[in-house]
Scaffold this motif. Structure first.
Motif, short mmCIF file in Angstrom:
data_model
loop_
_atom_site.label_atom_id
_atom_site.label_comp_id
_atom_site.label_asym_id
_atom_site.label_seq_id
_atom_site.Cartn_x
_atom_site.Cartn_y
_atom_site.Cartn_z
N TYR A 157 0.84 -1.19 0.00
CA TYR A 157 0.00 0.00 0.00
C TYR A 157 0.88 1.25 0.00
O TYR A 157 1.80 1.37 0.80
CB TYR A 157 -0.92 -0.02 1.22
CG TYR A 157 -1.75 -1.29 1.27
CD1 TYR A 157 -2.78 -1.50 0.34
CD2 TYR A 157 -1.48 -2.29 2.20
CE1 TYR A 157 -3.53 -2.67 0.37
CE2 TYR A 157 -2.23 -3.46 2.23
CZ TYR A 157 -3.25 -3.64 1.31
OH TYR A 157 -3.98 -4.81 1.33
N GLN A 158 0.59 2.18 -0.93
CA GLN A 158 1.41 3.37 -1.09
C GLN A 158 0.54 4.60 -1.28
O GLN A 158 -0.63 4.51 -1.67
CB GLN A 158 2.34 3.21 -2.31
CG GLN A 158 3.32 2.06 -2.19
CD GLN A 158 4.24 1.93 -3.39
OE1 GLN A 158 3.99 2.53 -4.44
NE2 GLN A 158 5.31 1.16 -3.26
N ASN A 159 1.15 5.78 -1.00
CA ASN A 159 0.44 7.04 -1.24
C ASN A 159 0.80 7.58 -2.62
O ASN A 159 1.45 6.90 -3.42
CB ASN A 159 0.77 8.06 -0.14
CG ASN A 159 2.26 8.38 -0.07
OD1 ASN A 159 3.02 8.15 -1.02
ND2 ASN A 159 2.69 8.92 1.06
N SER A 160 0.40 8.80 -2.90
CA SER A 160 0.61 9.36 -4.24
C SER A 160 2.09 9.61 -4.55
O SER A 160 2.46 9.79 -5.71
CB SER A 160 -0.17 10.67 -4.39
OG SER A 160 0.20 11.60 -3.39
N VAL A 201 2.30 3.30 3.03
CA VAL A 201 1.33 3.82 4.00
C VAL A 201 0.44 2.69 4.46
O VAL A 201 0.41 1.61 3.85
CB VAL A 201 0.47 4.96 3.42
CG1 VAL A 201 1.32 6.18 3.11
CG2 VAL A 201 -0.29 4.49 2.18
N LYS A 223 -5.16 4.30 3.95
CA LYS A 223 -4.74 5.58 3.39
C LYS A 223 -4.14 5.45 2.00
O LYS A 223 -3.73 6.44 1.41
CB LYS A 223 -3.71 6.24 4.33
CG LYS A 223 -4.26 6.58 5.71
CD LYS A 223 -3.20 7.21 6.59
CE LYS A 223 -3.75 7.56 7.96
NZ LYS A 223 -2.71 8.17 8.84
N ALA A 224 -4.11 4.24 1.47
CA ALA A 224 -3.43 4.00 0.20
C ALA A 224 -4.23 4.51 -0.99
O ALA A 224 -5.46 4.44 -1.03
CB ALA A 224 -3.16 2.51 0.03
N THR A 225 -3.48 5.04 -1.98
CA THR A 225 -4.08 5.41 -3.27
C THR A 225 -3.41 4.67 -4.42
O THR A 225 -3.90 4.69 -5.54
CB THR A 225 -3.96 6.93 -3.50
OG1 THR A 225 -2.60 7.33 -3.35
CG2 THR A 225 -4.83 7.70 -2.51
#
Length: 444
Positions: A279-282, A287, A291-293
């Motif tokens: 899981y990663q952010n922008s 993350v 909260k992942a996008t």
């Protein structure tokens, strides 16, 4: 914390022949004699004797494929121990910090070569850091003050004795499928690890000092510069963040309830294949799941040597939280197997954590509104009679709780918070038969 200022080295080695094992043992003996002056030695449970090079070499040369042998050397600048059983060699070295710094390049070269030729796993770290993160018995933590000890997380062991819950520490050594999972100054990972965690995850881990690809598919990772400076706030962050990125605590724990932190990565094992979701952010930084996008999915078949990965942007659907789906019964389910009897609070914090993980979600999926979402806790039978329901309801003060149903082998209740809903069932572990619980629709 009272400190020793020493360095601890561990190596698990597997050899193809007894001759290769004996060569490794003799190299270890030479290594000890180069960096320090041996004083005494001990073989197996025998008495300590003045160091005798010929006696130790003879013991090594007399080994056979069925042999098991312990040798320990006491030296001016440390203690050195090796154990051989069959073709498996485990080496443990404790070295004074000043000697390590004087010989650091040679020591690392020695470690690199051994791991490249025969390594399964290994690490080099501060002995104080290892002890702080791995000594569970409170009476053995004589390096902590009474005040420091009182602040550490606690749990019960199987004898109902209170011990330190080292699962919560970033440098705790846990074992999964015979492999050591930990975070420390320098670590070595052989190809056996890639049957659990795809190799690319090791190569792409963030916020580490160095990542090196050695011979024979060995990976060496360094977290920070100075092993004796492990208590620095930045270094503790690197240690914890590495552990969370690798997902070690998603794979194994022994405190009965887990670490109670949202995952940055999750695993699924199917025969000879491992599948992961990161899981990663922008900014493509790791993350927590909610909260992942961005999502990095990897599939690694370690038998056929097939690997694939996919990076996508989007939001999670219900199957990311409830992978077992029964379309005919219009239900979807996930589960946790825990042992709350090892927790000081009877599992209260764990129940609240996992319930909120699966209740407080925001998914765009029509099935979520029309299907029943179920979270099952599988517990030891004795724990069912000790459920802290009143305390749990107080913890869930902001949740609407209804339809409490208590039976001999199952306790269930319905929860609703805003538009989110969840049925929670506490079930005896004797009834754990996942394949029969809910049908998995692989085409969903």
């Amino acid at each position: 914390m009272k400190k020793t200022g020493k360095i601890y080295m561990l190596a698990q080695l597997n050899c193809r022949s007894m001759g290769e094992s004996i060569d490794l043992l003799k190299d270890w003996l030479s290594f000890v004699r180069i960096i320090t002056e041996p004083k005494y030695y001990k073989i197996d449970d025998g008495a300590s004797q003045p160091f005798d090079l010929l006696s130790i070499k003879t013991a090594f040369e007399n080994l056979t494929d069925e042999s098991s042998l312990w040798v320990k050397i006491y030296a001016a600048a440390g203690e050195f121990q090796v154990h051989i059983s069959g073709h498996s060699v485990v080496e443990r070295n404790i070295i004074d910090g000043s000697v390590f710094l004087n010989y650091q390049k040679m020591i690392e070269d020695y470690s690199d070569v051994r791991m490249e030729t025969s390594g399964v796993y290994g690490y080099i770290r501060s002995l104080d850091e290892y002890l702080y993160h791995n000594v569970e018995q409170m009476e053995k933590r004589d390096f902590d003050t009474a005040e420091e000890l009182s602040l550490l997380p606690k749990r019960y062991n199987n004898n109902k004795e209170i011990i330190v819950d080292c699962n919560q520490f970033s440098g705790y050594d846990i074992f999964f499928r015979g492999l050591c999972l930990t975070a420390c100054w320098k670590m070595y990972y052989s190809s056996l690890y890639f049957q659990v965690i795809p190799r690319q995850i090791f190569l792409e881990v963030q916020q580490v000092q160095t990542i090196e690809e050695l011979k024979n598919d060995m990976i060496k990772i360094s977290l920070f510069i100075d092993p004796l400076n492990w208590e620095a706030e930045a270094n503790q962050h690197f240690q914890q963040f590495f552990r969370e990125q690798m997902g070690f605590d998603q794979l194994a724990w022994n405190n009965g309830v887990g670490i109670l932190r949202p995952p940055l990565i999750e695993f699924a094992f199917i025969e000879e294949m491992v599948q992961t979701v990161q899981y990663q952010n922008s900014q493509f930084q790791p993350v927590e799941k909610k909260k992942a996008t961005y999502f990095v999915t990897r599939s690694s078949d370690y038998v056929r040597k097939e690997y694939s990965e996919n990076r996508t942007k989007g939001v999670l659907n219900v199957q990311a939280y409830f992978p077992w789906i029964d379309h005919q019964g219009r239900k979807m389910m996930n589960y946790r197997v825990i042992n709350p009897q090892l927790a000081i609070d009877g599992g209260l914090a764990a129940y609240e954590f996992y319930i909120r993980q699966y209740l407080e979600i925001n998914v765009v999926d029509e099935k979520y509104n029309t299907y029943l979402a179920v979270l099952r806790f599988y517990l030891p039978e004795a724990a069912l009679a000790e459920l802290p329901l009143e305390e749990l309801m107080e913890k869930l003060w902001d949740v609407n709780i209804s339809n409490l149903d208590q039976q001999e082998s199952v306790t269930a209740l319905d929860l609703k918070k805003g538009e989110s809903h969840l049925r929670v069932a506490f079930v005896g572990a004797d009834h754990l038969e996942i394949k029969d619980l809910e049908k998995i629709d692989e085409n969903d």
